[in-house]
Design an enzyme around this catalytic site. Sequence first.
Site, PDB file in Angstrom:
ATOM      1  N   HIS A 528      83.792  32.698  63.225  1.00 18.98           N
ATOM      2  CA  HIS A 528      84.454  32.461  62.051  1.00 18.98           C
ATOM      3  C   HIS A 528      85.547  33.541  61.741  1.00 18.98           C
ATOM      4  O   HIS A 528      85.541  34.455  61.149  1.00 18.98           O
ATOM      5  CB  HIS A 528      83.281  32.814  60.978  1.00 18.98           C
ATOM      6  CG  HIS A 528      83.831  32.547  59.583  1.00 18.98           C
ATOM      7  ND1 HIS A 528      83.429  31.444  58.880  1.00 18.98           N
ATOM      8  CD2 HIS A 528      84.414  33.557  58.695  1.00 18.98           C
ATOM      9  CE1 HIS A 528      84.125  31.564  57.749  1.00 18.98           C
ATOM     10  NE2 HIS A 528      84.651  32.801  57.410  1.00 18.98           N
ATOM     11  N   ASP A 576      76.083  28.228  66.278  1.00 20.27           N
ATOM     12  CA  ASP A 576      77.572  28.493  66.668  1.00 20.27           C
ATOM     13  C   ASP A 576      78.289  27.593  65.846  1.00 20.27           C
ATOM     14  O   ASP A 576      79.090  26.824  66.598  1.00 20.27           O
ATOM     15  CB  ASP A 576      77.659  28.312  68.113  1.00 20.27           C
ATOM     16  CG  ASP A 576      78.922  28.894  68.688  1.00 20.27           C
ATOM     17  OD1 ASP A 576      79.620  29.610  67.909  1.00 20.27           O
ATOM     18  OD2 ASP A 576      79.546  28.626  69.747  1.00 20.27           O
ATOM     19  N   GLU A 585      80.357  35.520  62.160  1.00 23.79           N
ATOM     20  CA  GLU A 585      81.513  36.351  61.801  1.00 23.79           C
ATOM     21  C   GLU A 585      81.323  37.618  62.652  1.00 23.79           C
ATOM     22  O   GLU A 585      80.435  38.040  62.982  1.00 23.79           O
ATOM     23  CB  GLU A 585      81.703  36.606  60.367  1.00 23.79           C
ATOM     24  CG  GLU A 585      82.781  37.155  59.897  1.00 23.79           C
ATOM     25  CD  GLU A 585      83.207  37.089  58.358  1.00 23.79           C
ATOM     26  OE1 GLU A 585      84.720  37.021  57.936  1.00 23.79           O
ATOM     27  OE2 GLU A 585      82.246  36.786  57.512  1.00 23.79           O
TER      28      GLU A 585
END
Length: 626
Positions: A528, A576, A585
């Site tokens: 992310h 994922d 993240e």
Amino acid sequence: MSDTSESEFLSSTSTRFVHSVAGSGRILPSSSTRNWNSIDLDFNLLPQLTDRFHSLPSKFSKSVDFNLTISDKTHFKRCVSISIFLLLLLIPLSILLPHSLTHSKHTPDHPPPKNLTLALNQALLFFDAQKCTYVIPGSLPENSTMKFRGNSGLDDGREGGGINADLVGGFYDSGNNIKFSFSTAYTVTLLSWTVIEYQQKYADIGELDHIKDIIKWGSDYLLKLFIPPNSDNSALLLISQVGGSGENQENDVSCWQKPEDMNYTRPVSVCDDTAADLAGEIVAGLSAASLIFSDEEDYCHKLVESAEKLFDLATRRDPSRKLRTYTEKDDDCGNRAREFYNSSSYMDELVWGATWLFFATGEVSYLKYATDNFDAAEEEELSSEKGVFYWNNKLTANAILLTRIRYFMDLGYPYEDALSTNRTDLLMCSYLSSYDHKLSVTNGGLVLLKPDAGAPLQYAATASFLSKLYSDYLHLLGRTLGSCTTAVFSADELQNFAISQVNYILGDNPMKMSYMVGYGERYPNHVHHRGASIPLDGKKHSCSEGNKYLYSKKENPNNLVGAMVVGPDEDDLFLDDRDKPWFTEASISSNAGLVAALIAVHNPTVKSFDFSNGIDKIGIFRNVRL
């Protein structure tokens, strides 16, 4: 020789051989010279036994009992010796082999050792990717993995805050394009601490200059974050954040854009001097960094002077001032940061800052502040935070630092009680599940220090760092054991715990996946992260285009090497997916903990009086003069 004479000779020879050997007490026939099925052996005196063979009278002696002809005495001795050797070998094998086969059924194969040097190289690269910077054309090496980064944030501070300050630089915090002062200061403090302790290790693997560059990038930015009272403002101003939601429809939260493509006004959040937690963390970062750059006299002095000035302003006694956390009030200071870095207390940061100021200056008054206020900080500590070291809680790590002072610089009265090692020893026991049955651990072996919260890897990483660091302290003292209440733990147990958490992060887990990008054969490919997910195609991508990259199922076109993601859930499961930041993240504060763990468990290549186990015993005290 006649048949009769030969017979008498053979009989005599056979009898002499048996009596000669039996008489030695080393080989005894069980009943007669004809029964050799049961023999008592003393193999320690095998040379003496072989020497007996030299008493055989003839090159052509025969064994009457077995009708075997000994044609070569040397070969015969060699044959007997080999037979005895094989017998010796078979006895222990017959005992050990069944046990080994049984044991192997229950013991899984150990994975190969991790390449911690490579892991450290990569983990540090993540900070290069997070720099809010002006990239000089051609300045990146040809093999750089960060070629997707370029000029960005060049107007930070000049608009959006009404202060017209230079806030260029620093680090983007995570997958967004926001710069948080709180997490940046924590990152600088922790990375500096690792260099203070393990500078030799960094030098040995060729990463000392690299991490010093990262720290200096952060400390340069910290120097910009506070504006002392002057003719334009009567109070101290602290910058808590650059970027965020703001009033514009297009902003750092709503837009999925590379930082290089930002063309909107970035707001600046400003606090006064009552934001004690933010002030304390910046003080800690500046002070710790000053120890890294002690050879740069002017820069070191600037860091220390700024830290002292900020600490004095933040802790001055004024009945009209009420200290608070920077996110406590719904005001411009921290309302945008509350969603990301909501600080729960401030005294732990002031104690943390004072402790590092003591190391930076040698002034005992700062240590007195830290020890006098440690209990007050403990009273503010949330029960769910006990034993956890991360951006919101510094007490756990601060106890380690105070223990370090107690062990290696005994200050005597009145610091005996204040520098007690009780909290540190209890912390170490809490990491070892055999001592603390309350400890939550996943089936895959990941410690869950905050079971009800996400982001388990960041807590495991700092626990790994602290446990290995403390085991190194014990080794420096020449101790192998520690104790807490009725339990005893060993330095080796702490080291094994530290390594187990690092190994889990790097792939020894049920998902068989490294949670650091670029390490191993399998790792997250959908981190992310705005910059990593949008292709480097020479085009500017607008805010409205962003969602197609956010929700794309394709792998990130730019590899965010070294980024440790949030990680799995309490069941060791991981998704994922780029649009699930609670799994994928990465952040500078988490990666700082990973770097700390990696350098701590990395085996040193140099051992000396000052760098036992790769740790610098006295460097942290270079400014202390008692």
